[in-house]
Design a protein around this motif. Structure first.
Motif, PDB file in Angstrom:
ATOM      1  N   ASP A   1      43.978  31.485  44.823  1.00  0.00           N
ATOM      2  CA  ASP A   1      43.868  32.393  43.933  1.00  0.00           C
ATOM      3  C   ASP A   1      45.584  33.352  43.996  1.00  0.00           C
ATOM      4  O   ASP A   1      45.581  33.748  43.777  1.00  0.00           O
ATOM      5  CB  ASP A   1      42.801  33.413  43.130  1.00  0.00           C
ATOM      6  N   GLY A   2      46.485  32.366  44.877  1.00  0.00           N
ATOM      7  CA  GLY A   2      47.503  32.756  44.929  1.00  0.00           C
ATOM      8  C   GLY A   2      47.606  34.485  45.702  1.00  0.00           C
ATOM      9  O   GLY A   2      48.637  34.719  45.909  1.00  0.00           O
ATOM     10  N   GLY A   3      46.268  34.614  46.299  1.00  0.00           N
ATOM     11  CA  GLY A   3      46.530  36.421  46.476  1.00  0.00           C
ATOM     12  C   GLY A   3      46.095  36.768  45.983  1.00  0.00           C
ATOM     13  O   GLY A   3      46.008  37.940  45.878  1.00  0.00           O
ATOM     14  N   GLU A   4      45.864  36.364  44.647  1.00  0.00           N
ATOM     15  CA  GLU A   4      45.178  37.989  43.119  1.00  0.00           C
ATOM     16  C   GLU A   4      44.513  38.378  43.586  1.00  0.00           C
ATOM     17  O   GLU A   4      44.609  40.139  43.491  1.00  0.00           O
ATOM     18  CB  GLU A   4      45.147  36.686  42.551  1.00  0.00           C
ATOM     19  N   PHE A   5      43.046  38.122  43.987  1.00  0.00           N
ATOM     20  CA  PHE A   5      42.270  38.749  44.598  1.00  0.00           C
ATOM     21  C   PHE A   5      42.122  39.264  46.366  1.00  0.00           C
ATOM     22  O   PHE A   5      41.248  40.280  46.235  1.00  0.00           O
ATOM     23  CB  PHE A   5      40.893  38.015  43.638  1.00  0.00           C
ATOM     24  N   ASP A   6      42.128  38.162  46.785  1.00  0.00           N
ATOM     25  CA  ASP A   6      42.108  38.465  47.725  1.00  0.00           C
ATOM     26  C   ASP A   6      42.930  38.864  49.382  1.00  0.00           C
ATOM     27  O   ASP A   6      42.977  38.819  50.249  1.00  0.00           O
ATOM     28  CB  ASP A   6      41.610  37.340  48.870  1.00  0.00           C
ATOM     29  N   GLY A   7      44.396  38.965  48.327  1.00  0.00           N
ATOM     30  CA  GLY A   7      45.489  39.414  49.130  1.00  0.00           C
ATOM     31  C   GLY A   7      46.267  37.987  50.339  1.00  0.00           C
ATOM     32  O   GLY A   7      47.388  38.045  51.081  1.00  0.00           O
ATOM     33  N   ASP A   8      45.152  36.716  50.423  1.00  0.00           N
ATOM     34  CA  ASP A   8      45.877  35.810  51.116  1.00  0.00           C
ATOM     35  C   ASP A   8      46.268  34.546  50.509  1.00  0.00           C
ATOM     36  O   ASP A   8      45.649  33.950  49.781  1.00  0.00           O
ATOM     37  CB  ASP A   8      44.262  35.919  52.086  1.00  0.00           C
ATOM     38  N   THR A   9      47.503  34.374  50.614  1.00  0.00           N
ATOM     39  CA  THR A   9      48.225  33.537  50.463  1.00  0.00           C
ATOM     40  C   THR A   9      47.608  31.562  51.035  1.00  0.00           C
ATOM     41  O   THR A   9      48.183  30.589  50.309  1.00  0.00           O
ATOM     42  CB  THR A   9      49.220  32.913  49.732  1.00  0.00           C
ATOM     43  N   GLU A  10      47.227  31.977  51.745  1.00  0.00           N
ATOM     44  CA  GLU A  10      47.012  30.492  52.829  1.00  0.00           C
ATOM     45  C   GLU A  10      45.654  29.849  52.387  1.00  0.00           C
ATOM     46  O   GLU A  10      44.949  28.961  52.449  1.00  0.00           O
ATOM     47  CB  GLU A  10      47.241  30.793  54.188  1.00  0.00           C
TER      48      GLU A  10
ATOM     49  N   ALA B   1      36.252  35.420  50.738  1.00  0.00           N
ATOM     50  CA  ALA B   1      34.839  36.399  50.061  1.00  0.00           C
ATOM     51  C   ALA B   1      35.030  37.937  49.574  1.00  0.00           C
ATOM     52  O   ALA B   1      35.983  38.432  49.666  1.00  0.00           O
ATOM     53  CB  ALA B   1      33.537  36.642  50.519  1.00  0.00           C
ATOM     54  N   ILE B   2      35.165  37.761  48.443  1.00  0.00           N
ATOM     55  CA  ILE B   2      35.727  39.539  48.107  1.00  0.00           C
ATOM     56  C   ILE B   2      35.099  40.241  47.729  1.00  0.00           C
ATOM     57  O   ILE B   2      34.050  39.709  46.779  1.00  0.00           O
ATOM     58  CB  ILE B   2      36.750  39.167  46.661  1.00  0.00           C
ATOM     59  N   GLY B   3      34.620  41.534  47.654  1.00  0.00           N
ATOM     60  CA  GLY B   3      33.776  42.877  46.133  1.00  0.00           C
ATOM     61  C   GLY B   3      32.137  42.672  47.271  1.00  0.00           C
ATOM     62  O   GLY B   3      32.015  42.074  48.069  1.00  0.00           O
ATOM     63  N   PRO B   4      31.738  43.669  46.155  1.00  0.00           N
ATOM     64  CA  PRO B   4      30.139  44.054  47.424  1.00  0.00           C
ATOM     65  C   PRO B   4      29.212  42.469  46.657  1.00  0.00           C
ATOM     66  O   PRO B   4      28.351  42.562  47.907  1.00  0.00           O
ATOM     67  CB  PRO B   4      29.839  45.137  46.048  1.00  0.00           C
ATOM     68  N   MET B   5      29.445  41.300  46.057  1.00  0.00           N
ATOM     69  CA  MET B   5      28.595  40.749  46.048  1.00  0.00           C
ATOM     70  C   MET B   5      29.452  39.487  46.741  1.00  0.00           C
ATOM     71  O   MET B   5      29.169  38.321  46.886  1.00  0.00           O
ATOM     72  CB  MET B   5      28.537  40.544  44.619  1.00  0.00           C
ATOM     73  N   GLN B   6      30.130  39.311  47.832  1.00  0.00           N
ATOM     74  CA  GLN B   6      31.492  38.441  48.095  1.00  0.00           C
ATOM     75  C   GLN B   6      31.448  37.555  47.951  1.00  0.00           C
ATOM     76  O   GLN B   6      31.207  36.237  47.952  1.00  0.00           O
ATOM     77  CB  GLN B   6      30.614  38.396  49.561  1.00  0.00           C
ATOM     78  N   PHE B   7      32.117  37.305  46.202  1.00  0.00           N
ATOM     79  CA  PHE B   7      32.867  36.237  46.262  1.00  0.00           C
ATOM     80  C   PHE B   7      33.603  35.562  46.430  1.00  0.00           C
ATOM     81  O   PHE B   7      34.693  35.693  46.622  1.00  0.00           O
ATOM     82  CB  PHE B   7      32.951  36.188  43.963  1.00  0.00           C
ATOM     83  N   ILE B   8      33.538  34.182  46.508  1.00  0.00           N
ATOM     84  CA  ILE B   8      35.228  33.374  46.675  1.00  0.00           C
ATOM     85  C   ILE B   8      36.012  32.991  45.749  1.00  0.00           C
ATOM     86  O   ILE B   8      35.149  33.394  43.942  1.00  0.00           O
ATOM     87  CB  ILE B   8      34.415  32.045  46.795  1.00  0.00           C
ATOM     88  N   PRO B   9      37.123  33.508  45.702  1.00  0.00           N
ATOM     89  CA  PRO B   9      38.350  33.803  44.175  1.00  0.00           C
ATOM     90  C   PRO B   9      37.550  32.435  43.175  1.00  0.00           C
ATOM     91  O   PRO B   9      37.671  32.950  42.112  1.00  0.00           O
ATOM     92  CB  PRO B   9      39.515  33.712  45.029  1.00  0.00           C
ATOM     93  N   ALA B  10      37.530  31.229  43.392  1.00  0.00           N
ATOM     94  CA  ALA B  10      37.284  30.215  42.402  1.00  0.00           C
ATOM     95  C   ALA B  10      35.729  30.649  41.108  1.00  0.00           C
ATOM     96  O   ALA B  10      36.197  30.663  40.775  1.00  0.00           O
ATOM     97  CB  ALA B  10      37.353  29.301  42.920  1.00  0.00           C
ATOM     98  N   THR B  11      34.790  31.099  42.346  1.00  0.00           N
ATOM     99  CA  THR B  11      33.935  31.534  41.529  1.00  0.00           C
ATOM    100  C   THR B  11      34.266  32.371  40.434  1.00  0.00           C
ATOM    101  O   THR B  11      33.641  32.472  39.782  1.00  0.00           O
ATOM    102  CB  THR B  11      32.541  31.884  43.080  1.00  0.00           C
ATOM    103  N   TRP B  12      34.715  34.027  41.566  1.00  0.00           N
ATOM    104  CA  TRP B  12      34.736  34.804  40.840  1.00  0.00           C
ATOM    105  C   TRP B  12      35.599  34.790  39.558  1.00  0.00           C
ATOM    106  O   TRP B  12      35.648  35.053  38.381  1.00  0.00           O
ATOM    107  CB  TRP B  12      35.738  35.556  41.188  1.00  0.00           C
TER     108      TRP B  12
ATOM    109  N   ALA C   1      20.048  29.525  47.962  1.00  0.00           N
ATOM    110  CA  ALA C   1      20.975  28.526  48.202  1.00  0.00           C
ATOM    111  C   ALA C   1      22.049  27.943  47.616  1.00  0.00           C
ATOM    112  O   ALA C   1      23.110  27.957  48.247  1.00  0.00           O
ATOM    113  CB  ALA C   1      19.700  27.226  48.245  1.00  0.00           C
ATOM    114  N   ALA C   2      22.100  28.062  45.849  1.00  0.00           N
ATOM    115  CA  ALA C   2      23.112  28.109  45.281  1.00  0.00           C
ATOM    116  C   ALA C   2      24.092  29.831  45.099  1.00  0.00           C
ATOM    117  O   ALA C   2      25.364  28.923  45.683  1.00  0.00           O
ATOM    118  CB  ALA C   2      22.905  28.062  44.100  1.00  0.00           C
ATOM    119  N   TYR C   3      23.654  30.553  45.677  1.00  0.00           N
ATOM    120  CA  TYR C   3      24.708  31.499  46.409  1.00  0.00           C
ATOM    121  C   TYR C   3      25.004  31.289  47.382  1.00  0.00           C
ATOM    122  O   TYR C   3      26.356  32.037  47.717  1.00  0.00           O
ATOM    123  CB  TYR C   3      23.920  32.855  45.795  1.00  0.00           C
ATOM    124  N   ASN C   4      24.406  31.073  48.344  1.00  0.00           N
ATOM    125  CA  ASN C   4      25.040  30.410  50.074  1.00  0.00           C
ATOM    126  C   ASN C   4      23.957  30.264  51.128  1.00  0.00           C
ATOM    127  O   ASN C   4      22.386  30.091  50.348  1.00  0.00           O
ATOM    128  CB  ASN C   4      24.767  32.323  50.621  1.00  0.00           C
TER     129      ASN C   4
END
Length: 261
Positions: A160-169, A173-184, A231-234
């Motif tokens: 995500d280029g750090g758009e959601f998680d602030g990490d460009t490398e 996981a982000i937010g209260p339900m901990q989505f991966i940026p691509a999944t979000w 299991a599909a979620y985690n």
């Protein structure tokens, strides 16, 4: 030496030996006396295999706020929040998302308690790291997981280029339900009614999780399908156990409150 003197000497030596032996016995450390537990502890109960969907909450006569969380009867939210220990704002999001998903996909049979179980395991209902949920559903400070750099996690390079998680490398996981940026990005939705799909908003995150689960499996209304959906979620079995335990606990607490009314 006279015979009497010899006798006194022998007796003295014997008595001295007995005294020394007694002192040695008293001063020698001994293992403590074993204590028999009169009430042996029972073995820990195994976690439940799944959590059946809890009954849907009643709808509010008049929406209490924009978005899905405003659909839920506020008296139900207050009472079940007290019974379960879930914060009212998070519970309203889970319950509202379950109502919304039921309207669209009643065959999915997604219970609010399953969303609550995931929310508990992922972020303690948006409270991890001293975070809290505002009235509009925004969780702050944002809950962002560790870098998925492959050292102790899966290796997921930045998407995500750090758009959601602030990490460009690496992704995080982000937010209260901990989505991966691509999944979000695939499941992002505005469920709070503010016009913005925000992974750090509990309403948006809860409905996105509901959509994801109901796409992963046709239904969550039976054990096999429920476990496949979670299991599909985690996928780790420990994760399934934790979500099942929390989800079932919430359903039981809500049922007990309902039966006591």
């Amino acid at each position: 030496m006279s015979p009497a003197a010899i006798t006194r000497l022998i007796v003295g030596l014997v008595l001295g030996t007995l005294v020394v032996a007694g002192l040695v016995h008293l001063l020698t450390p001994r293992p403590p006396v074993a204590v028999v537990d009169a009430a042996p502890q029972p073995p820990a109960e195994p976690p439940p295999r799944w959590a059946a969907p809890a009954p849907l909450p009643p709808e509010a006569a008049t929406p209490t706020r924009p978005g899905v969380s405003g659909r839920v009867d506020p008296q139900w939210v207050a009472a079940v929040a007290e019974a379960t220990g879930i914060t009212p704002r998070a519970l309203a999001a889970y319950a509202g998302a379950a109502l919304a998903k039921h309207d669209e996909r009643p065959d999915c049979e997604l219970g609010w308690n399953t969303l609550a179980g995931i929310g508990w395991v992922e972020s303690r209902h948006g409270s991890y790291g001293s975070a809290s949920i505002a009235e509009d559903g925004t969780v702050s400070p944002p809950i962002i997981g560790i870098a998925l750099d492959g050292s102790t996690t899966a290796l997921i390079a930045d998407t995500d280029g750090g758009e959601f998680d602030g990490d460009t490398e690496f992704d995080r996981a982000i937010g209260p339900m901990q989505f991966i940026p691509a999944t979000w990005r695939n499941w992002m939705i505005d469920a709070s009614g503010d016009g913005v799909a925000d992974p750090h908003n509990i309403d948006d995150a809860a409905l996105a999780a509901a959509n994801y689960l109901c796409r992963a499996v046709p239904t969550l209304g039976d054990e096999e399908s429920w476990r496949a959906g979670i299991a599909a979620y985690n996928s780790p079995s420990s994760y399934l156990d934790a979500v099942a335990t929390a989800s079932q606990r919430y359903a039981v607490a809500a049922e007990q409150w309902s039966s006591e009314r």
